[in-house]
Design an enzyme around this catalytic site. Sequence first.
Site: not given
Length: 177
Positions: A96-97, A100, A162, A149
């Site tokens: 996963e990136d 959160d 990205r 963010f």
Amino acid sequence: MNNDIKEILISHDEIVSRSSELGKIITNDYKDKDLIVIGLLKGSAPFMMELIKSIDNYLEIDFMHVSSYNGTSSGDLQIKKDITVDIKGKDVLIAEDIVDTGKTLYSVVNLFKERGAASVEVVSLLNKQEGRILPFEAKYIGFEVPNKFVVGFGLDYNEKYRNLPYVGVLKEQIYEK
Ligand code: IMP
Ligand code: MG
């Protein structure tokens, strides 16, 4: 595009070297296991490709595209694209990136367990601990990030950024557009 970035939090060199470290740890942990690395689209793709170069075991890869609502059960998961292999009895490592709220991974981990995986663990490039709503922790984490963010190396803002080779924070005026 680079002009939109206010601050670089994690450089490309740091990402490459940490991915290689994680790959070596995973190589050791998954010796004699039936490993399949499943990337969550789209954000995990650059990190997953960097990571698997340093995993020196036989493995399979696959991809899944999901979005989660409440994340309290696998029923809250909308599957936009499912994996194409049977994971029964396999050792699943989800890539996963960022973690959160934890909602996405909470649901996906449960889903893969329900489908009969022998084990399910998570490797995430980033961890935003302050964002957590559900009790979920990834086993392998690249970097901790503050509750801001972030974009780059897979992470997007409105589907852009990205392809940045690093992780950074956007200038405030980008959000005002
Ligand atoms: P969670 O279910 O809240 O843990 O959501 C994780 C997903 O939210 C990630 O896969 C990202 O797509 C997105 N996300 C969370 N924080 C950020 C961020 O700072 N930048 C870009 N995407 C983010
Ligand atoms: Mg994502």
